[in-house]
Design a protein around this motif. Structure first.
Motif, PDB file in Angstrom:
ATOM      1  N   GLY A  94      58.584  57.160   4.573  1.00  0.00           N
ATOM      2  CA  GLY A  94      58.516  58.146   3.502  1.00  0.00           C
ATOM      3  C   GLY A  94      59.579  59.226   3.563  1.00  0.00           C
ATOM      4  N   TYR A  95      60.552  59.079   4.438  1.00  0.00           N
ATOM      5  CA  TYR A  95      61.629  60.053   4.574  1.00  0.00           C
ATOM      6  C   TYR A  95      62.977  59.418   4.214  1.00  0.00           C
ATOM      7  CZ  TYR A  95      58.711  63.443   7.089  1.00  0.00           C
ATOM      8  OH  TYR A  95      57.748  64.369   7.428  1.00  0.00           O
ATOM      9  N   HIS A  96      63.877  60.251   3.721  1.00  0.00           N
ATOM     10  CA  HIS A  96      65.285  59.882   3.615  1.00  0.00           C
ATOM     11  C   HIS A  96      65.918  60.215   4.965  1.00  0.00           C
ATOM     12  CE1 HIS A  96      64.761  59.633  -0.745  1.00  0.00           C
ATOM     13  NE2 HIS A  96      64.174  60.823  -0.677  1.00  0.00           N
ATOM     14  N   VAL A  97      66.538  59.233   5.593  1.00  0.00           N
ATOM     15  CA  VAL A  97      67.134  59.435   6.913  1.00  0.00           C
ATOM     16  C   VAL A  97      68.644  59.556   6.739  1.00  0.00           C
ATOM     17  CG1 VAL A  97      67.369  58.562   9.256  1.00  0.00           C
ATOM     18  CG2 VAL A  97      65.280  58.082   7.944  1.00  0.00           C
ATOM     19  N   LEU A  98      69.171  60.737   7.038  1.00  0.00           N
ATOM     20  CA  LEU A  98      70.595  61.021   6.894  1.00  0.00           C
ATOM     21  C   LEU A  98      71.248  60.970   8.273  1.00  0.00           C
ATOM     22  CD1 LEU A  98      69.172  62.209   4.366  1.00  0.00           C
ATOM     23  CD2 LEU A  98      70.870  64.033   4.370  1.00  0.00           C
ATOM     24  N   ARG A  99      72.114  59.987   8.479  1.00  0.00           N
ATOM     25  CA  ARG A  99      72.781  59.839   9.770  1.00  0.00           C
ATOM     26  C   ARG A  99      74.151  60.485   9.713  1.00  0.00           C
ATOM     27  NH1 ARG A  99      76.380  56.374  12.120  1.00  0.00           N
ATOM     28  NH2 ARG A  99      76.397  54.994  10.284  1.00  0.00           N
ATOM     29  N   THR A 100      74.427  61.373  10.667  1.00  0.00           N
ATOM     30  CA  THR A 100      75.732  62.000  10.797  1.00  0.00           C
ATOM     31  C   THR A 100      76.369  61.542  12.102  1.00  0.00           C
ATOM     32  OG1 THR A 100      75.037  63.977  12.012  1.00  0.00           O
ATOM     33  CG2 THR A 100      74.748  64.003   9.622  1.00  0.00           C
ATOM     34  N   THR A 101      77.539  62.047  12.408  1.00  0.00           N
ATOM     35  CA  THR A 101      78.229  61.630  13.632  1.00  0.00           C
ATOM     36  C   THR A 101      77.496  62.064  14.886  1.00  0.00           C
ATOM     37  OG1 THR A 101      79.586  63.620  13.500  1.00  0.00           O
ATOM     38  CG2 THR A 101      80.507  61.595  12.555  1.00  0.00           C
ATOM     39  N   GLN A 102      76.709  63.164  14.807  1.00  0.00           N
ATOM     40  CA  GLN A 102      76.079  63.714  16.007  1.00  0.00           C
ATOM     41  C   GLN A 102      74.560  63.724  15.974  1.00  0.00           C
ATOM     42  OE1 GLN A 102      77.959  67.322  17.588  1.00  0.00           O
ATOM     43  NE2 GLN A 102      79.566  67.118  16.049  1.00  0.00           N
ATOM     44  N   GLY A 103      73.964  63.256  14.893  1.00  0.00           N
ATOM     45  CA  GLY A 103      72.511  63.286  14.836  1.00  0.00           C
ATOM     46  C   GLY A 103      72.003  62.787  13.511  1.00  0.00           C
ATOM     47  N   GLU A 104      70.759  63.121  13.202  1.00  0.00           N
ATOM     48  CA  GLU A 104      70.177  62.704  11.938  1.00  0.00           C
ATOM     49  C   GLU A 104      69.157  63.737  11.475  1.00  0.00           C
ATOM     50  OE1 GLU A 104      68.278  58.927  12.801  1.00  0.00           O
ATOM     51  OE2 GLU A 104      66.317  59.920  12.907  1.00  0.00           O
ATOM     52  N   ILE A 105      69.005  63.794  10.177  1.00  0.00           N
ATOM     53  CA  ILE A 105      67.988  64.639   9.555  1.00  0.00           C
ATOM     54  C   ILE A 105      67.124  63.756   8.668  1.00  0.00           C
ATOM     55  CG2 ILE A 105      67.618  66.366   7.755  1.00  0.00           C
ATOM     56  CD1 ILE A 105      69.664  68.093   8.968  1.00  0.00           C
ATOM     57  N   ARG A 106      65.813  63.935   8.790  1.00  0.00           N
ATOM     58  CA  ARG A 106      64.870  63.240   7.918  1.00  0.00           C
ATOM     59  C   ARG A 106      64.353  64.242   6.892  1.00  0.00           C
ATOM     60  NH1 ARG A 106      61.732  58.397  10.671  1.00  0.00           N
ATOM     61  NH2 ARG A 106      63.406  57.618  12.023  1.00  0.00           N
ATOM     62  N   ALA A 107      64.457  63.868   5.634  1.00  0.00           N
ATOM     63  CA  ALA A 107      64.094  64.785   4.560  1.00  0.00           C
ATOM     64  C   ALA A 107      63.123  64.125   3.595  1.00  0.00           C
ATOM     65  CB  ALA A 107      65.344  65.226   3.807  1.00  0.00           C
ATOM     66  N   LYS A 108      62.125  64.888   3.163  1.00  0.00           N
ATOM     67  CA  LYS A 108      61.204  64.388   2.154  1.00  0.00           C
ATOM     68  C   LYS A 108      61.896  64.259   0.803  1.00  0.00           C
ATOM     69  CE  LYS A 108      57.058  63.629   3.834  1.00  0.00           C
ATOM     70  NZ  LYS A 108      56.392  62.306   3.647  1.00  0.00           N
ATOM     71  N   HIS A 109      62.795  65.180   0.522  1.00  0.00           N
ATOM     72  CA  HIS A 109      63.510  65.191  -0.756  1.00  0.00           C
ATOM     73  C   HIS A 109      65.000  65.349  -0.475  1.00  0.00           C
ATOM     74  CE1 HIS A 109      59.580  65.812  -2.670  1.00  0.00           C
ATOM     75  NE2 HIS A 109      59.379  66.755  -1.762  1.00  0.00           N
ATOM     76  N   LEU A 110      65.812  64.695  -1.306  1.00  0.00           N
ATOM     77  CA  LEU A 110      67.256  64.681  -1.069  1.00  0.00           C
ATOM     78  C   LEU A 110      67.999  65.084  -2.337  1.00  0.00           C
ATOM     79  CD1 LEU A 110      69.713  64.011   0.701  1.00  0.00           C
ATOM     80  CD2 LEU A 110      69.424  61.603   0.057  1.00  0.00           C
TER      81      LEU A 110
ATOM     82  N   PRO B  88      79.608  82.255   8.921  1.00  0.00           N
ATOM     83  CA  PRO B  88      78.797  81.627   9.966  1.00  0.00           C
ATOM     84  C   PRO B  88      77.882  80.565   9.365  1.00  0.00           C
ATOM     85  CG  PRO B  88      78.717  84.035  10.104  1.00  0.00           C
ATOM     86  CD  PRO B  88      79.367  83.703   8.799  1.00  0.00           C
ATOM     87  N   ASP B  89      77.647  79.493  10.132  1.00  0.00           N
ATOM     88  CA  ASP B  89      76.662  78.503   9.714  1.00  0.00           C
ATOM     89  C   ASP B  89      75.819  78.125  10.924  1.00  0.00           C
ATOM     90  OD1 ASP B  89      78.162  76.678  11.200  1.00  0.00           O
ATOM     91  OD2 ASP B  89      79.005  75.675   9.451  1.00  0.00           O
ATOM     92  N   ASP B  90      75.032  77.082  10.787  1.00  0.00           N
ATOM     93  CA  ASP B  90      74.119  76.687  11.855  1.00  0.00           C
ATOM     94  C   ASP B  90      74.673  75.568  12.724  1.00  0.00           C
ATOM     95  OD1 ASP B  90      71.473  78.252  11.257  1.00  0.00           O
ATOM     96  OD2 ASP B  90      72.233  77.586   9.319  1.00  0.00           O
ATOM     97  N   GLY B  91      75.978  75.320  12.627  1.00  0.00           N
ATOM     98  CA  GLY B  91      76.603  74.307  13.455  1.00  0.00           C
ATOM     99  C   GLY B  91      76.315  72.902  12.964  1.00  0.00           C
ATOM    100  N   PRO B  92      77.000  71.915  13.536  1.00  0.00           N
ATOM    101  CA  PRO B  92      76.784  70.527  13.130  1.00  0.00           C
ATOM    102  C   PRO B  92      75.355  70.077  13.419  1.00  0.00           C
ATOM    103  CG  PRO B  92      78.791  70.749  14.438  1.00  0.00           C
ATOM    104  CD  PRO B  92      78.045  72.043  14.569  1.00  0.00           C
ATOM    105  N   VAL B  93      74.900  69.100  12.639  1.00  0.00           N
ATOM    106  CA  VAL B  93      73.609  68.482  12.916  1.00  0.00           C
ATOM    107  C   VAL B  93      73.661  67.884  14.319  1.00  0.00           C
ATOM    108  CG1 VAL B  93      72.062  66.585  12.300  1.00  0.00           C
ATOM    109  CG2 VAL B  93      73.110  67.989  10.508  1.00  0.00           C
ATOM    110  N   SER B  94      72.650  68.159  15.111  1.00  0.00           N
ATOM    111  CA  SER B  94      72.599  67.653  16.481  1.00  0.00           C
ATOM    112  C   SER B  94      71.199  67.128  16.772  1.00  0.00           C
ATOM    113  CB  SER B  94      72.966  68.755  17.474  1.00  0.00           C
ATOM    114  OG  SER B  94      72.893  68.296  18.806  1.00  0.00           O
ATOM    115  N   GLY B  95      71.124  65.919  17.313  1.00  0.00           N
ATOM    116  CA  GLY B  95      69.825  65.339  17.607  1.00  0.00           C
ATOM    117  C   GLY B  95      69.105  64.923  16.346  1.00  0.00           C
ATOM    118  N   ALA B  96      67.780  65.033  16.359  1.00  0.00           N
ATOM    119  CA  ALA B  96      66.964  64.631  15.213  1.00  0.00           C
ATOM    120  C   ALA B  96      66.135  65.805  14.729  1.00  0.00           C
ATOM    121  CB  ALA B  96      66.054  63.469  15.596  1.00  0.00           C
ATOM    122  N   ALA B  97      66.011  65.920  13.410  1.00  0.00           N
ATOM    123  CA  ALA B  97      65.232  67.008  12.837  1.00  0.00           C
ATOM    124  C   ALA B  97      64.601  66.530  11.540  1.00  0.00           C
ATOM    125  CB  ALA B  97      66.117  68.221  12.586  1.00  0.00           C
ATOM    126  N   LYS B  98      63.546  67.229  11.121  1.00  0.00           N
ATOM    127  CA  LYS B  98      62.897  66.958   9.847  1.00  0.00           C
ATOM    128  C   LYS B  98      62.975  68.210   8.979  1.00  0.00           C
ATOM    129  CE  LYS B  98      59.537  63.415  11.260  1.00  0.00           C
ATOM    130  NZ  LYS B  98      58.087  63.055  11.341  1.00  0.00           N
TER     131      LYS B  98
END
Length: 444
Positions: free
Chosen positions: A230-246, A29-39
């Motif tokens: 100040g964030y790394h913005v990771l764009r995927t097919t269904q959303g994006e994640i902003r991360a302080k560290h990558l 099990p996982d948490d599913g694809p990235v969806s929407g925007a998250a930090k």
């Protein structure tokens, strides 16, 4: 994806078809694809040994961490390799490492080889993972009298280097030791390392990451990395994640543009594996290979093989340079021909499982663990040269320790920025020429 240097089929979910390990453990099990925007505090790209070990250390340290993978955890090389947890990680020789970086760094590297194996063993025990572990140490078989002479010369140094027994097995003793393989001229047994089911290890790590509070997003290929506020913005097919560290942990499945720093600094190479049906006692006796030791031969283009606990024989080799249906079929036939030559009594034994995967080289033939560009805030680890079960797990854990401000035990030269391959985007074209050279050397 733009930036991949192999044919698209190598990166598609279906490239796992035929892999024996896939039938031994279902997707976790996982948490599913990235969806929407998250930090998130830490984003890790790649749900293999490197990324999962890093994420586990980060999550256990109280960090907010999310792991992204273009398919599912353990889909890449970590879940489809030969399952050899052994010394290695660099294609550069001990002498080359000593000459380049000094005696102290060479000794640190050899200590790292041992520590990496111990780290995986400790992970398995601490997490209570069932990974079909077997084999006490590893066996190298000499494919020529010259190779056995070299083993005989090097055995004392090898034993001293690792502090374990390095036992020579004379040609006449191979059969009585259950090591009946055609064309072999002796062997060297190093009492260090063990074999396992790599998919079960990868999925066990994934489960531990989630249990520690980390998130894992499968089917979330990262298409682009940018910077904002100040964030790394990771764009995927269904959303994006902003991360302080990558953290980049994609190894042989990396891309030349995600991030751009990786461009031309890594080189994937195919490795392929077949697995037979279970062998009967009579078939094992007919060939004379009854040992459960994980083994490989002394060729530059080596064969690696082991009789697994369920009595199936695993046999792998390198040498393919294209990922097309015709090329894969050709390499399947070549792999089977090499298997039949080494184990002629099993020539008619069915091998229902065959698959390929991508390992990773650096220009200097040593691993990299560190920041991808000074001050970039992007860190990563890659280039284990076909020996990543132990080294990838160790490097991911050590990288996470650094990011948490903890002490690490990595050799200093691991952090040196890898040189770019001279042929840049066409570097893969050099592989066929290199393979021809190695085939010639293997005949000398």
């Amino acid at each position: 994806m733009r930036g991949h240097i192999f044919e698209p089929g190598a990166y598609e979910a279906g490239s796992l078809a035929g892999c024996y390990w896939a039938q031994t453990a279902p997707d976790c099990p996982d948490d599913g694809p990235v969806s929407g925007a998250a930090k998130v505090e830490f984003a890790v790209i790649g749900a293999g040994f490197t990324g999962l070990s890093a994420a586990l250390r980060l999550a256990q340290g109280g960090a907010d961490v999310a792991v992204l993978d273009m398919h599912r955890p353990g889909w890449g090389a970590s879940g489809r390799n030969g399952g050899f947890c052994c010394v290695g990680g660099a294609s550069a020789t001990s002498g080359q490492i000593r000459a380049r970086y000094g005696a102290t760094e060479a000794e640190r590297f050899h200590a790292t080889e041992r520590a990496a194996i111990n780290h995986v063993s400790t992970q398995i025990e601490r997490l209570g993972l069932e990974v079909d572990r077997h084999s006490r140490g590893e066996l190298q078989l000499a494919h020529s009298p010259k190779a056995f002479a070299e083993m005989t010369r090097d055995a004392p140094d090898l034993a001293k280097r690792h502090g374990v027994e390095a036992s020579l097995i004379a040609p006449a003793e191979l059969a009585e030791r259950g090591l009946g393989a055609a064309g072999m001229h002796g062997a060297l047994h190093l009492d260090l390392g063990f074999a396992l089911n790599p998919r079960k290890l990868a999925l066990g790590l994934a489960g531990a990451v989630r249990a520690a509070g980390g998130r894992i997003h499968g089917d979330s290929a990262v298409l682009e990395i940018t910077q904002a506020d100040g964030y790394h913005v990771l764009r995927t097919t269904q959303g994006e994640i902003r991360a302080k560290h990558l953290v980049i942990a994609t190894n042989g499945y990396s891309s030349d543009n995600v991030p751009g720093w990786l461009r031309w600094r890594y080189l994937p190479l195919q490795s392929s594996v077949l697995v037979t049906r279970p062998l009967s006692d009579a078939e094992i006796a007919a060939q004379g290979w009854s040992s459960d030791l994980m083994a490989y031969d002394s060729r530059h283009l080596l064969h690696y093989f082991r009789l697994m606990p369920d009595r199936r024989m695993l046999f792998g080799m390198r040498g393919a340079t294209r990922w097309t249906p015709n090329a894969l079929e050709t390499h399947r036939r070549e792999t089977r021909a090499h298997f039949d030559a080494m184990f002629p009594a099993w020539r008619d034994v069915e091998a229902p499982h065959f698959w390929s995967g991508l390992l990773c080289f650096s220009r200097e033939m040593v691993p990299f663990v560190g920041e991808m560009g000074a001050g970039s805030g992007v860190h990563g680890a890659f280039a284990y040269h076909g020996n990543g079960v132990a080294m990838a797990n160790w490097c991911g854990d050590q990288l996470a320790r650094r990011l948490l401000g903890q002490a690490s035990d990595l050799p200093q030269f691991f952090s040196r920025t890898p040189k770019r391959f001279e042929m840049g985007p066409w570097r893969r074209a050099a592989l066929p020429l290199a393979l021809v050279r190695y085939r010639v050397l293997d005949r000398l």
